[in-house]
Design an enzyme around this catalytic site. Structure first.
Site, PDB file in Angstrom:
ATOM      1  CD  GLU A 165       7.707   0.887  11.343  1.00  0.00           C
ATOM      2  OE1 GLU A 165       6.818   1.713  11.074  1.00  0.00           O
ATOM      3  OE2 GLU A 165       7.854  -0.182  10.717  1.00  0.00           O
ATOM      4  CG  ASP A 198       9.244   0.941   4.618  1.00  0.00           C
ATOM      5  OD1 ASP A 198       9.563   0.666   5.792  1.00  0.00           O
ATOM      6  OD2 ASP A 198       8.364   0.323   3.982  1.00  0.00           O
ATOM      7  CG  HIS A 199      12.247  -2.317   5.139  1.00  0.00           C
ATOM      8  ND1 HIS A 199      12.646  -3.201   6.114  1.00  0.00           N
ATOM      9  CD2 HIS A 199      10.929  -2.510   4.971  1.00  0.00           C
ATOM     10  CE1 HIS A 199      11.592  -3.909   6.514  1.00  0.00           C
ATOM     11  NE2 HIS A 199      10.542  -3.499   5.850  1.00  0.00           N
ATOM     12  CE  LYS A 223       6.039  -7.508  -0.025  1.00  0.00           C
ATOM     13  NZ  LYS A 223       6.085  -6.307   0.785  1.00  0.00           N
ATOM     14  CG  HIS A 254       6.414  -3.529   7.625  1.00  0.00           C
ATOM     15  ND1 HIS A 254       7.688  -3.180   7.258  1.00  0.00           N
ATOM     16  CD2 HIS A 254       6.094  -2.693   8.653  1.00  0.00           C
ATOM     17  CE1 HIS A 254       8.119  -2.190   8.016  1.00  0.00           C
ATOM     18  NE2 HIS A 254       7.182  -1.883   8.883  1.00  0.00           N
TER      19      HIS A 254
HETATM   20 ZN   LIG Z   1       8.723  -4.375   5.944  1.00  0.00          ZN
END
Ligand SMILES: [Zn+2]
Length: 523
Positions: free
Chosen positions: A299, A186-187, A341, A374
């Site tokens: 992605e 991811d990222h 978050k 996300h």
């Molecule tokens: Zn993200």
């Protein structure tokens, strides 16, 4: 007892009957000297059986087969050979080497792309959450991306891409999960990030070109924007053709979405993403090169940019990448409102809905990739809308919410450790919160030393303000208390799994992908 011998059936991976699984795992626990062996892990596969277990935090895997009939697929496995009635049992330590050998020998342990299936991403910072994740998804129709971890998370939890993937592979084995899973790096922001995750065996690559993005574009005055635009023209060879292709044009999709690329909308898109386009292409090439023909997916993530992703930006990115032959499976826009978050969505839900519909239409028009959401945990008020607005073509990423279930277990089972940890991370909050969208404030949350045991979970796991503090300080918690946290979670593994299942099942139920699929057919 011929259980050892008869459990080694000839077909492809299949679970043992519950009674045999229970008996076999109990026998293996004694034979291997483990603290526990998992009955749900007991499967047969091409002339052998497999059982997973643990001794303390150490993982173990036993593979058994009738005496003198070692199946070919086990040839790369290195373990201590033990004798059982009618069978030879190979007891493997759950090391990186063993897990890679098992992954290579057993197709169901090889991560694979999520494809078009609605998918659910699980970040597992403790490396022990997979069984709870899989239970939450059971029967839902979602494809699980088990090993989803950003470079930032790996740095903060001091884990390598290989360790993250090993934990997911063992978790799948432990759960007897035979229907496949993905692994999302991811990222990724640099080519080095790509290299490390490709080498470890990841198959989903979330490419974040933030370092090439000019985030300030929407905030620039006209003169600055023009100057930045001229700079992009000079810097990016392809940029000279963009004016003709986009400027002043309106693109219409499915008769309902019109994207205007006039005036500032055009210049902002070019300035913001002009340098990112060639960088994404370079990262994509690097993925192909380093994964050497392994089935992978990409992605494109812009969710950590500073302003809401416009339709014009989406169209520009999608067209330019497609024109250069790049295909991707997911697009993560920065949505309107706050995706803080660990807490529910904050913002105007109707405006968000319009924008999700717009992005979903654009995704359908440019190859049918999924919309990726996300910071997707705990957004219960928008799940049904997301599933419907995307017609089921979406991916949802969660991570910290699973850490919060570990925090819940600590609060419930070891209040002393919880108080120490909580007190420590409150002091780290100002530093740790820097990279996150949150509004929690330690000054407004009672210190753990002033709370009764019974209130710790409510204040720091259930209520938003305390929850956010624990959510973003996981790196500090890991740095200072890692061994004690892991030891407790290993001891309370069943509770941790049950908490994860309960909390994440709520997400899965809210997303209602079955209904979303029906809606697609009707439309
Ligand atoms: Zn993200």
């Amino acid at each position: 007892m011929d259980l050892f011998e008869t459990s080694a059936r000839s077909g492809d991976a299949a679970p043992l009957a519950p009674k045999a699984a229970k008996a076999l795992s109990a026998a293996i626990r004694n034979l291997a000297g483990w603290d526990r062996a998992y009955p749900e892990s007991a499967i047969s596969h091409q002339g052998a059986w497999i059982v997973a277990g643990r001794k303390g935090l150490a993982r173990g895997v036993a593979v058994g087969f009738p005496v003198g009939k070692r199946p070919r697929w086990t040839s790369a496995l290195k373990g201590a050979e033990k004798s059982a009635p009618g069978a030879t049992v190979l007891v493997l330590e759950g090391t990186h080497e063993s897990l890679v050998a098992l992954r290579e020998a057993l197709p169901f342990l090889q991560p694979r792309p999520t494809g078009k299936t609605p998918s659910f991403g699980f970040g597992d910072r403790t490396g022990m959450a997979t069984p709870g994740h899989l239970l939450a998804l059971r029967g839902s129709g979602f494809f699980p991306n088990l090993a989803q971890q950003s470079i930032r998370e790996m740095t903060r939890t001091q884990r390598s891409p290989a360790e993250v993937l090993d934990a997911a592979v063992f978790g799948a084995l432990q759960s007897g999960h035979l229907t496949g899973f993905g692994a999302d790096a991811d990222h990724l922001k640099t080519l080095d990030d790509v290299d490390r995750c490709a080498e470890a065996g990841f198959v989903s690559f979330t490419l974040d070109a933030i370092e090439k993005v000019i985030d300030a574009a929407p905030r620039m005055n006209d003169a600055d924007l023009e100057q930045a635009y001229q700079k992009i023209l000079a810097e990016v060879p392809a940029a000279k053709g963009w004016e003709k292709k986009y400027s002043g044009k309106t693109f219409t999709f499915e008769k309902k979405v019109a994207v205007r690329m006039e005036g500032r909308a055009f210049r902002e898109a070019i300035v913001k993403y002009g340098r990112a386009i060639p960088y994404w292409i370079e990262m994509d090439k690097r993925v192909r090169q380093k994964t050497k023909g392994r089935a992978c997916e990409i992605e494109i993530a812009v969710d950590e940019t500073g302003a809401v992703t416009t339709g014009a930006e989406h169209v520009f990115i999608a067209r330019e990448l497609a024109e250069r032959g790049m295909t991707f499976q997911g697009f993560a826009p920065r949505f309107v409102g706050e995706f803080e978050k660990g807490v529910d969505y904050k913002g105007e839900r109707k405006i968000l809905q319009d924008s999700v519909i717009e992005h979903a239409v654009l995704a359908r028009a440019h190859g049918g990739y999924k919309i990726s959401v996300h910071s997707g945990s705990d957004k219960f008020s928008i799940y049904a809308m997301i599933a419907k607005a995307t017609e089921g073509r979406f991916h949802l990423k969660t991570a910290g919410t699973s850490w919060m279930e570990a925090v819940r277990v600590i609060a419930r089972k070891d209040p002393a450790l919880f108080r120490e940890m909580c007190d420590h991370v409150r002091g780290q909050f100002a530093k740790d919160r820097a990279s996150y969208h949150i509004s929690g404030d330690p000054a407004k949350v009672p210190a753990p030393l002033t709370l009764q045991d019974a209130d710790l979970e409510r204040v720091y796991v259930v209520e938003d303000a305390g929850r956010q503090i624990m959510h973003v300080t996981y790196g500090s918690a890991f740095t200072a208390f890692r061994d004690r946290i892991f030891a407790l979670l290993a001891k309370e593994e069943d509770l941790y799994t049950a908490c994860l299942q309960k909390h994440l099942s709520r997400h899965v139920k809210g997303l209602k992908i079955r209904g979303a699929r029906k809606a697609t057919v009707k439309a």
